[in-house]
Scaffold this motif. Structure first.
Motif, PDB file in Angstrom:
ATOM      1  N   GLN A 237      -2.241   6.657   5.524  1.00  0.00           N
ATOM      2  CA  GLN A 237      -1.887   7.632   6.574  1.00  0.00           C
ATOM      3  C   GLN A 237      -1.459   6.903   7.827  1.00  0.00           C
ATOM      4  N   TYR A 238      -2.025   5.715   8.039  1.00  0.00           N
ATOM      5  CA  TYR A 238      -1.750   4.952   9.267  1.00  0.00           C
ATOM      6  C   TYR A 238      -0.896   3.726   9.000  1.00  0.00           C
ATOM      7  N   ALA A 239      -1.258   2.976   7.970  1.00  0.00           N
ATOM      8  CA  ALA A 239      -0.517   1.747   7.684  1.00  0.00           C
ATOM      9  C   ALA A 239       0.809   2.098   7.012  1.00  0.00           C
ATOM     10  N   ASP A 240       1.824   1.257   7.243  1.00  0.00           N
ATOM     11  CA  ASP A 240       3.104   1.469   6.574  1.00  0.00           C
ATOM     12  C   ASP A 240       3.010   1.087   5.101  1.00  0.00           C
ATOM     13  N   VAL A 241       2.254   0.027   4.850  1.00  0.00           N
ATOM     14  CA  VAL A 241       2.144  -0.500   3.486  1.00  0.00           C
ATOM     15  C   VAL A 241       0.680  -0.822   3.227  1.00  0.00           C
ATOM     16  N   VAL A 242       0.148  -0.409   2.081  1.00  0.00           N
ATOM     17  CA  VAL A 242      -1.207  -0.840   1.737  1.00  0.00           C
ATOM     18  C   VAL A 242      -1.136  -1.915   0.649  1.00  0.00           C
TER      19      VAL A 242
ATOM     20  N   ASP B 292       5.582   1.208   0.230  1.00  0.00           N
ATOM     21  CA  ASP B 292       4.298   1.869   0.501  1.00  0.00           C
ATOM     22  C   ASP B 292       3.132   1.029  -0.003  1.00  0.00           C
ATOM     23  N   HIS B 293       3.394   0.234  -1.018  1.00  0.00           N
ATOM     24  CA  HIS B 293       2.295  -0.391  -1.763  1.00  0.00           C
ATOM     25  C   HIS B 293       2.671  -1.792  -2.227  1.00  0.00           C
TER      26      HIS B 293
ATOM     27  N   THR C  32       4.051  -0.230  -8.201  1.00  0.00           N
ATOM     28  CA  THR C  32       3.939  -0.927  -6.913  1.00  0.00           C
ATOM     29  C   THR C  32       5.325  -1.361  -6.449  1.00  0.00           C
ATOM     30  N   ASP C  33       5.505  -1.460  -5.125  1.00  0.00           N
ATOM     31  CA  ASP C  33       6.826  -1.810  -4.597  1.00  0.00           C
ATOM     32  C   ASP C  33       7.105  -3.305  -4.621  1.00  0.00           C
ATOM     33  N   ALA C  34       6.044  -4.092  -4.607  1.00  0.00           N
ATOM     34  CA  ALA C  34       6.238  -5.542  -4.612  1.00  0.00           C
ATOM     35  C   ALA C  34       4.947  -6.224  -5.044  1.00  0.00           C
ATOM     36  N   ILE C  35       5.112  -7.437  -5.516  1.00  0.00           N
ATOM     37  CA  ILE C  35       3.947  -8.239  -5.879  1.00  0.00           C
ATOM     38  C   ILE C  35       3.901  -9.467  -4.993  1.00  0.00           C
ATOM     39  N   GLU C  36       2.715  -9.663  -4.414  1.00  0.00           N
ATOM     40  CA  GLU C  36       2.473 -10.850  -3.612  1.00  0.00           C
ATOM     41  C   GLU C  36       1.535 -11.722  -4.417  1.00  0.00           C
ATOM     42  N   ILE C  37       1.890 -12.983  -4.566  1.00  0.00           N
ATOM     43  CA  ILE C  37       1.033 -13.868  -5.336  1.00  0.00           C
ATOM     44  C   ILE C  37       0.342 -14.818  -4.365  1.00  0.00           C
TER      45      ILE C  37
ATOM     46  N   ALA D  68      -3.442   4.632  -9.577  1.00  0.00           N
ATOM     47  CA  ALA D  68      -3.957   5.688  -8.694  1.00  0.00           C
ATOM     48  C   ALA D  68      -3.747   5.325  -7.223  1.00  0.00           C
ATOM     49  N   THR D  69      -3.874   4.043  -6.916  1.00  0.00           N
ATOM     50  CA  THR D  69      -3.667   3.633  -5.513  1.00  0.00           C
ATOM     51  C   THR D  69      -2.187   3.710  -5.126  1.00  0.00           C
ATOM     52  N   VAL D  70      -1.315   3.461  -6.095  1.00  0.00           N
ATOM     53  CA  VAL D  70       0.131   3.601  -5.832  1.00  0.00           C
ATOM     54  C   VAL D  70       0.427   5.058  -5.476  1.00  0.00           C
ATOM     55  N   GLU D  71      -0.177   5.977  -6.223  1.00  0.00           N
ATOM     56  CA  GLU D  71       0.040   7.405  -5.948  1.00  0.00           C
ATOM     57  C   GLU D  71      -0.511   7.801  -4.581  1.00  0.00           C
ATOM     58  N   GLY D  72      -1.724   7.324  -4.289  1.00  0.00           N
ATOM     59  CA  GLY D  72      -2.328   7.639  -2.985  1.00  0.00           C
ATOM     60  C   GLY D  72      -1.454   7.155  -1.841  1.00  0.00           C
ATOM     61  N   ALA D  73      -0.935   5.935  -1.998  1.00  0.00           N
ATOM     62  CA  ALA D  73      -0.109   5.359  -0.937  1.00  0.00           C
ATOM     63  C   ALA D  73       1.203   6.111  -0.766  1.00  0.00           C
ATOM     64  N   SER D  74       1.791   6.536  -1.867  1.00  0.00           N
ATOM     65  CA  SER D  74       3.086   7.203  -1.711  1.00  0.00           C
ATOM     66  C   SER D  74       2.936   8.649  -1.276  1.00  0.00           C
ATOM     67  N   ASP D  75       1.808   9.287  -1.591  1.00  0.00           N
ATOM     68  CA  ASP D  75       1.587  10.667  -1.133  1.00  0.00           C
ATOM     69  C   ASP D  75       1.270  10.766   0.361  1.00  0.00           C
ATOM     70  N   ALA D  76       0.753   9.689   0.917  1.00  0.00           N
ATOM     71  CA  ALA D  76       0.281   9.761   2.322  1.00  0.00           C
ATOM     72  C   ALA D  76       1.452   9.867   3.307  1.00  0.00           C
TER      73      ALA D  76
END
Ligand code: GRG
Ligand code: 1GP
Ligand code: MG
Length: 235
Positions: free
Chosen positions: A206-211, A11-12, A36-41, A227-235
């Motif tokens: 709500q629209y994107a698979d992953v933010v 999700d995130h 978060t589900d993953a880290i992109e560097i 907070a953004t992790v929560e928003g992404a997983s609740d959507a």
């Protein structure tokens, strides 16, 4: 065990820019522990091999998958701590260099690819003010139909597994994100840009698979990212 398309379950993503500092008192470990589900560097400007290596090392001991997102062939690092490489290709770039040219140069000079761990991200760059837009001379003058068409071309004609709607630095237009979501079926839609709290994460997720959340980690720190992790997983 990792699957070949682990992002199907995400999700995130937290994107860490090796050229930017962390807020005082915040460690890479704290950021890895935000849920978060993953880290992109990665980042567009000022990225060196050394800065990349430092961030990889700092994140490696934590239990979150790490991916490198190189902005040029010179900064690609071979490192066992990396789960893989997410290589951008910018579909609306002004120069073919950023679509296939840099990739050709990379493949020409190297001879030891780990294709199993390498995936491209089909970027559609939307914010003309962002460094990435200037850098790639992107044509950002796109409406929802243009974006949907690029997303379809990426998925159906170029077989892209990931379509990345990139508003880096600013929150995108919900209607456009929705159009990209409706146009993608098999591909995973990443959305990035301007996510700064629960609500903005929720609205894009709500629209994107992953933010993808970037600058917030460098500007605000751990609670804001959580907070953004929560928003992404609740959507
Ligand atoms: C072939 C290889 C290995 C690399 C080429 C990769 C390409 C095409 C890069 C083009 C630029 C790009 C899409 C970089 C990815 C990282 C990114 C979008 C960072 C965010 O950019 P900004 O937010 O504009 O920049 P800063 O935050 O660094 O100012
Ligand atoms: O820095 P922000 O605006 O969160 O953007 C995230 C990411 O999409 C940048 O490549
Ligand atoms: Mg940025």
């Amino acid at each position: 065990m990792t699957t070949t398309t682990p992002w199907d379950d995400w999700d995130h993503i937290l994107k860490i820019d090796p050229d930017k500092d962390l807020p005082e008192g915040v460690t890479y470990g704290d950021l890895c522990a935000t849920g978060t589900d993953a880290i992109e560097i990665g980042g567009t400007m000022g990225i060196t091999e050394e800065k990349m290596a430092d961030v990889i090392e700092a994140c490696a001991e934590h239990d979150v998958p790490l991916y490198q997102e190189p902005s040029s062939p010179e900064v690609v690092l071979e490192d066992d701590a990396l789960e893989g490489y997410l290589i951008p290709t910018v579909f609306n770039a002004g120069s073919p260099f950023w679509i296939t040219g840099a990739h050709k140069e990379w493949v020409r000079v190297d001879d030891d690819y780990d294709w199993d761990r390498t995936t491209t991200e089909a970027y559609i760059v939307m914010n003309p003010e962002a460094d990435v837009a200037t850098y790639t001379e992107a044509d950002c003058d796109l409406d929802a139909d243009d974006v949907a068409a690029y997303a379809t071309v990426a998925e159906r004609m170029f077989g892209q597994e990931i379509v990345y709607l990139e508003y880096s630095g600013t929150l995108g237009d919900e209607g456009i994100v929705r159009a990209a979501a409706e146009a993608t079926d098999d591909a995973t839609l990443f959305y990035g840009g301007g996510i700064h709290d629960y609500d903005s994460a929720y609205s894009m997720a709500q629209y994107a698979d992953v933010v993808v959340v970037g600058d917030l980690a460098h500007d605000e720190g751990v609670e804001a990212v959580r907070a953004t992790v929560e928003g992404a997983s609740d959507a």
